[in-house]
Design a protein around this motif. Structure first.
Motif, PDB file in Angstrom:
ATOM      1  N   GLY A 304      -0.389  49.573 -53.172  1.00  0.00           N
ATOM      2  CA  GLY A 304       0.797  48.972 -53.847  1.00  0.00           C
ATOM      3  C   GLY A 304       0.889  47.604 -53.431  1.00  0.00           C
ATOM      4  O   GLY A 304       1.075  46.760 -54.400  1.00  0.00           O
ATOM      5  N   THR A 305       0.549  47.405 -52.106  1.00  0.00           N
ATOM      6  CA  THR A 305       0.893  46.082 -51.550  1.00  0.00           C
ATOM      7  C   THR A 305       0.027  45.642 -50.454  1.00  0.00           C
ATOM      8  O   THR A 305      -0.658  46.673 -49.830  1.00  0.00           O
ATOM      9  N   ASN A 306      -0.548  44.492 -50.238  1.00  0.00           N
ATOM     10  CA  ASN A 306      -1.109  44.167 -49.000  1.00  0.00           C
ATOM     11  C   ASN A 306      -0.023  42.909 -48.292  1.00  0.00           C
ATOM     12  O   ASN A 306       0.564  42.172 -48.838  1.00  0.00           O
ATOM     13  N   PHE A 307      -0.083  43.414 -47.009  1.00  0.00           N
ATOM     14  CA  PHE A 307       0.968  42.518 -46.124  1.00  0.00           C
ATOM     15  C   PHE A 307       0.103  41.734 -45.066  1.00  0.00           C
ATOM     16  O   PHE A 307      -0.610  42.625 -44.280  1.00  0.00           O
ATOM     17  N   SER A 308       0.133  40.486 -45.052  1.00  0.00           N
ATOM     18  CA  SER A 308      -0.713  39.757 -44.067  1.00  0.00           C
ATOM     19  C   SER A 308       0.233  38.691 -43.320  1.00  0.00           C
ATOM     20  O   SER A 308       1.092  38.245 -43.796  1.00  0.00           O
ATOM     21  N   CYS A 309      -0.214  38.611 -42.054  1.00  0.00           N
ATOM     22  CA  CYS A 309       0.192  37.424 -41.319  1.00  0.00           C
ATOM     23  C   CYS A 309      -0.732  36.739 -40.454  1.00  0.00           C
ATOM     24  O   CYS A 309      -1.778  37.252 -40.048  1.00  0.00           O
ATOM     25  N   LEU A 310      -0.512  35.501 -40.127  1.00  0.00           N
ATOM     26  CA  LEU A 310      -1.416  34.893 -39.026  1.00  0.00           C
ATOM     27  C   LEU A 310      -0.707  33.964 -37.872  1.00  0.00           C
ATOM     28  O   LEU A 310       0.326  33.442 -38.213  1.00  0.00           O
TER      29      LEU A 310
END
Length: 334
Positions: A304-310
């Motif tokens: 449903g979604t992709n969640f990303s952070c850096l």
């Protein structure tokens, strides 16, 4: 993406969320109302509801508010929050690794039964800060992924648990409990405090201190591993008594997703968000569930979604909404 800004009491916050999800909740609630006709399920859910009210009244009020906001039976709605009673399964894949400067990247595919009207983002204000979360109609706040005002980011991976403890509250409420963690140590302690009915996995990142951790949570204990680089998790335990090939639900492609993600990551020379994201978008030439990381509508569930952070870009969160075919670059503090 719709963002609910919830700064009232736990009940008031739940009621706003329940109104938003009214259509999706009412569509599913008859199934759970019928389940309450089974004496064993009704007794178990009654016992768990009383335990929630006694030990974690704020979470009880949030769920009560959601039920009232949607205009549905509270006990039937609470039953949605008890996946162990119903053997409900969630799926996902998470990659954590460092870029060339040693800063962590985290990217997570959230796989479940998504539709256009059954999820959003919610920013929930607390007494001493806030947390933001993927809000979905059939779970408490804080499931799937969340981030908060203390710089703690976490994603959740369902793990098949062959021996759930049905006297404990659902894993969903432990996942709610850890969303307000002030630090990695606090998050670990919260995993120990609210013992879940079934186990799960947490990838957590302190975006200010560049610290990442893997926590496998069991019914009666936790296994903590601080991550150096890299680390991948899908939907089975990697450590502890259940880290065996037999600990998979029937038809699972969890092992394939883990092996294929590892293979593709090892071949990736430049560790940046685009390349990590592309690994999680892998779909086999055969276009088959059994040999793909990314899940589509033809599969038992979809991504449903992709969640990303850096860490190097900690002022933003990146979310891809595959249901509505939108990409978002969101300010960390919304």
């Amino acid at each position: 993406m719709k963002i609910l800004r919830l700064n009232g009491t736990p009940y008031e916050n739940g009621k706003i969320s329940g109104r938003f999800f009214k259509k999706a909740i009412k569509k599913d609630i008859p199934f759970y109302e019928n389940l309450l006709n089974k004496l064993e399920i009704k007794q178990l859910s009654n016992s768990l509801l009383l335990k929630l009210k006694d030990k974690y009244p704020n979470y009880y009020e949030e769920i009560k508010g959601k039920a009232d906001g949607a205009g549905v039976n509270f006990q039937a709605y609470f039953l949605m929050m008890c996946p162990e009673l119903l053997k409900k399964i969630d799926h996902c894949t998470t990659i954590t690794c460092k870029d060339k400067n040693g800063k962590f990247i985290l990217s997570h595919n959230e796989d479940d039964n998504y539709d256009k009207d059954n999820f959003c983002l919610s920013k929930v204000y607390t007494q001493d800060g806030w947390f933001a979360t993927n809000d979905i109609y059939n779970m408490p706040y804080g499931n799937a992924y969340s981030w908060n005002s203390f710089g703690i980011i976490k994603t959740i991976n369902y793990c098949y648990d062959p021996f759930p403890n049905l006297d404990n509250l659902s894993r969903y409420f432990t996942q709610r409990h850890i969303s307000e963690a002030r630090s990695i140590d606090d998050l670990i302690n919260r995993c120990k405090e609210l013992k879940p009915a079934s186990g799960f996995h947490v990838n957590a990142l302190d975006i200010n201190k560049n610290i990442a951790v893997s926590i496998e949570v069991f019914c009666d204990s936790v296994d903590v591993k601080f991550i150096d680089d890299p680390f991948i998790h899908s939907n089975h335990f990697l450590r502890g008594d259940f880290a065996t090939e037999s600990a998979f639900e029937e038809g699972s492609n969890s092992m394939f997703r883990l092996i294929k993600s590892t293979e593709l990551l090892n071949k990736t020379k430049v560790k940046n968000l685009r390349n990590i994201y592309n690994i999680l978008m892998y779909r086999s030439k055969e276009d088959r569930f059994e040999t793909s990381i990314f899940q589509t509508e033809k599969d038992p569930y979809l991504t449903g979604t992709n969640f990303s952070c850096l860490v190097k870009d900690k002022d933003y969160i990146y979310i891809t909404d595959f249901v509505n075919k939108e990409k978002y670059k969101i300010k960390y503090d919304l």
